[in-house]
Design an enzyme around this catalytic site. Structure first.
Site, short mmCIF file in Angstrom:
data_model
loop_
_atom_site.label_atom_id
_atom_site.label_comp_id
_atom_site.label_asym_id
_atom_site.label_seq_id
_atom_site.Cartn_x
_atom_site.Cartn_y
_atom_site.Cartn_z
CB SER A 673 39.73 45.74 36.21
OG SER A 673 38.47 46.04 35.66
CG ASP A 746 33.99 41.17 39.55
OD1 ASP A 746 33.39 42.26 39.56
OD2 ASP A 746 35.09 41.01 38.99
CG HIS A 780 36.08 44.72 39.96
ND1 HIS A 780 36.23 43.77 38.97
CD2 HIS A 780 36.76 45.81 39.52
CE1 HIS A 780 36.96 44.27 37.98
NE2 HIS A 780 37.30 45.50 38.29
#
Length: 808
Positions: A673, A746, A780
């Site tokens: 991330s 995601d 994610h």
């Protein structure tokens, strides 16, 4: 309705070498020493009742399968729903339950559970003698109930519950029945867009009002989405008795949440209304908050909250009108809410931001103003007629205040218990303890005017959790206990009984799996074991682990957790390749940025995204290396983001190199991330690393133009910041091997899969050595075992080629 995507790998090694644009591979597995740490029998999660008498041991598989992730999924208004089973398509399920007396013998297996159990949405009855939960069968969601005393479970309904909007179960106060969201008896069919012929374009209009929203995913896109969302969100409310009898309680609506008053005579019902939005998720759709009596008759409509698309700029912006509407838990039937005093605009200078009101049943009188907060309201814990604790916060300066006030003296400001920077972990006074009152709801745990705080106990000398007694009449504190372990970590889970001095604690070490104990402060005896969970990672139990401290070039104290392979010879000190793994965090002061919350005594638990696996492959690992980005006073942290990023990385490598463990020419950097964003920047703007791994990142900040992370400015206010921080804008400078990994599904704000795809295309255009791995069905974070193993294989291949064997 299914998303069917091929596993695509793109590889670009350099323009001078012939390359294959795509590799069509099946899922791969990493070496056995890594697989053995992934495919484990997971110890159970723990759930306790409020009195700390019974402990539920909840078992689940560590990962889903790719087949489970490939089940039908609709992505609507920020939700991900399986339209066949009517529950979140990303729900985490448990498959077994055991019950153990905290002060009793071995755990008992619960009898009567369904075959192939997929259990979720656990909720104790008010007397905590029963536990309701859902089981997701092949065709939908069933309601089940567990009798704690007999450890037996039974099914109450067919697969007709509606869990699309969250937990569908609320208990009536007598504990003999539940209020359950059920599928409507007459429910229209969903629209399959693949079979629809468009009737016209989709049009969204701006009315000229500022609407600077963050980038959200899974939003509604057209009328068909609106229709499907309404069908899936609509339920009927039924009273469900423990013998399975169902009685219609309320006609169909889009029920968002239900909450009984403490005395059980009223129910607060929140329903979602039209119009829907294409630019914000469900949480900002119009809603109606109303109170009904226990028989389902409307008593009072409390608030009509409109669609919230147009908020002022800033993290602390909010809407006008009532918000945080909830029950006052120390009273039989009193509502409480807050209202913004600044119009919801953080740019306005006002002495108080929020005001707290209450309204007693039957809700026909005038609301009473109890107290105002300097910052934005955050939380309240009710105690009794004389004491309540309220907390506020302000993100811009990281300030948080906690006050105690007397609810019986409306309008009198509270006394400040703490006024601090919430990133200053060393000054954290701890969390107030709660207990269930006569209504079966949680209030401050108190003895007279005395309340109790449990703190993590971070300090310059290490972590030493504590229990404090605080007299709310004069704010004097008395430390009842502080852990003195230097070779273990003792976390305090709960204060069981202040008078008897009993604590429920969890004790672990780097090689000892966390287990629960009862510690008695009155008796000089060793903690009494409650659980005996075994270490599932035996192969790395002897790995060297140390929290190292070092200084950045400007003198800032930093730290990270260093791991060395099991059996590493500390005398010979072989020069190892190293993986540095980190995640940048923004601060407004150097003092908070220099603090460490790492603990060498915490159990080493390699999760799916951990770099610790590679100590089994001969690497040193510096995990959770501190990467503070600081902006003091009028300066914002991101004003010097790149410079501080490189300084953090250099300091970390210098520190481990000075210890003699590594070959500094064979160091990889990685992150997930925002850590992926960090990685791409470091490879672009430094020559410190041999290779990088960037998972689920964002690389072009112009695609998140109204802010990201803690950045408060929009793109048009600070284009040089957005452009300068974006690795995409500097793709021509990047020449270091970079492995990009991203979930195709995601749903994290800002990290669209397109971010990795476009960045890879830019890198490929300039001949950078890069590889793009797009994981089907993954969000994610990655949850399918096949995906996780393949990611580890990709990372291992990359590290072996570009780091360990660099130059060969």
């Amino acid at each position: 309705m299914k998303f069917r995507l091929l596993l695509l790998y793109s590889l670009c090694i350099g323009l001078s070498i012939p390359v294959v644009a795509q590799e069509h591979l099946t899922y791969q597995k990493p070496p056995k020493e890594i697989v053995d740490l992934v495919d484990i029998k997971r110890p159970p999660s723990v759930m306790t009742d409020s009195k700390k008498e019974n402990m539920l041991l909840l078992y689940r598989n560590s990962f889903k399968t790719i087949a489970e992730l490939s089940e039908d999924e609709l992505r609507l208004a920020g939700l991900r729903i399986n339209p066949k089973t009517n529950i979140s398509s990303r729900a985490r399920y448990y498959n077994n339950i055991e019950i153990k007396k905290i002060k009793g013998p071995e755990a008992k297996q619960v009898q009567g559970l369904p075959e192939n159990a997929r259990l979720a949405n656990f909720r104790f009855s008010p007397d905590e003698k029963k536990l309701a939960f859902t089981h997701t069968a092949a065709n939908g969601v069933e309601i089940w109930v567990l009798d704690i005393a007999s450890a037996t479970a039974k099914r109450l309904t067919d697969a007709t519950a509606n869990a699309n909007m969250g937990n569908p179960i609320s208990w009536f106060k007598d504990g003999k029945s539940m209020l359950v969201r059920m599928l409507p008896k007459e429910r229209p069919q969903l629209i399959d867009e693949e079979e629809m012929v468009p009737e016209g374009p989709t049009i969204t209009v701006s009315s000229g009002v500022l609407a600077q929203n963050r980038t959200y995913q899974d939003l509604l896109k057209n009328k068909n989405d609106e229709y499907n969302f309404e069908v899936l969100a609509t339920s009927e409310l039924y009273k469900l008795d423990l013998d399975g009898t169902q009685t219609l309680w309320k006609e169909k609506a889009m029920y968002n949440s239900l909450s009984f008053s403490p005395d059980g005579k009223y129910v607060k019902v929140v329903t979602v209304q039209r119009p829907f939005s294409y630019i914000v998720p469900l949480s900002r759709f119009p809603r109606t908050t109303a109170v009904y009596d226990a028989a389902g008759a409307l008593v009072k409509t409390i608030e009509e909250t409109p669609l919230i698309e147009d908020l002022p700029q800033g993290f602390m912006a909010t809407h006008t009108g009532k918000r945080n509407i909830s029950w006052r838990t120390d009273q039989p039937a009193t509502l409480a809410w807050v209202v913004a005093l600044d119009g919801g605009d953080p740019a306005k200078e006002v002495p108080f931001r929020d005001e707290l009101f209450t309204l007693d049943a039957p809700f026909s009188g005038q609301p009473v103003s109890l107290v105002k907060t300097v910052n934005r309201f955050s939380n309240i814990i009710w105690g009794n007629d004389h004491y309540a604790v309220i907390t506020d916060s302000w993100r811009v300066n990281r300030n948080t205040k906690t006050y105690v006030f007397n609810p019986s003296t409306p309008g009198k400001q509270g006394r400040v218990i703490s006024d601090r920077n919430y990133q200053d972990r060393y000054s954290d006074p701890g969390k107030f303890q709660t207990e269930e009152n006569q209504y079966g709801v949680r209030v401050l745990k108190m003895d007279g005017s005395k309340a109790y705080l449990i703190g993590d106990g971070y300090s310059e000398k290490g972590q030493f959790p504590f229990v404090d007694e605080i007299d709310l009449s004069n704010l004097k504190t008395n430390r009842l206990y502080q852990s003195a372990f230097t070779d273990k970590l003792e976390e305090i889970s709960a204060l069981i009984d202040a008078q008897r001095g009993e604590l429920l604690v969890r004790i672990e070490s780097s090689s000892e799996y966390p287990n629960y104990f009862i510690r008695n402060l009155r008796k000089r005896i060793a903690p009494i074991p409650v659980t005996d969970f075994k270490n599932p990672f035996e192969s790395i139990k002897d790995a060297y682990k140390e929290v190292i401290s070092y200084k950045r070039g400007d003198g800032l104290e930093l730290s990270g957790t260093l791991y060395l392979p099991p059996g590493y010879d500390m005398d010979k000190k072989e020069k190892l390749p190293m993986i540095l793994w980190a995640y940048p965090r923004e601060y407004k002061d150097r003092n908070s940025a220099a603090q460490t919350t790492a603990n060498a005594n915490s159990f080493t638990y390699p999760s799916y995204g951990s770099p610790v696996y590679w100590i089994t492959r001969g690497y040193a690992v510096l995990d959770k290396a501190a990467f503070p980005i600081i902006g003091e006073g009028d300066q914002e942290p991101n004003d010097t983001f790149r410079e501080q990023l490189v300084a953090n990385a250099k300091a970390a490598i210098d520190a481990v190199d000075a210890l003699g463990y590594i070959d500094r020419n064979r160091v990889a950097v990685g992150g997930h991330s925002y850590g992926a964003f960090m990685t791409a920047n470091l490879l672009t703007h430094s020559n410190l690393f041999a290779a990088g791994i960037a998972r689920s990142g964002a690389y072009n900040r112009t695609l998140t133009p109204f802010g990201f992370q803690s950045e408060v400015r929009n793109y048009w206010e600070a284009p040089e910041i957005y452009n300068g921080m974006s690795p995409f804008m500097h793709a021509d400078k990047m020449k270091t091997p970079l492995l990009l990994i991203h979930g195709v599904a995601d749903n994290n704000s800002g990290t669209y899969p397109m971010q990795s795809e476009r960045y890879f295309n830019a890198l490929k255009g300039f001949g950078a050595p890069a590889r793009l791995v797009m994981l089907p069905m993954e969000s994610h974070g990655y949850t399918a075992l096949e995906s996780v193993l393949h990611v580890l294989w990709e990372q291992d291949q990359w590290l072996e080629k570009y780091v360990k064997n660099k130059g060969e």
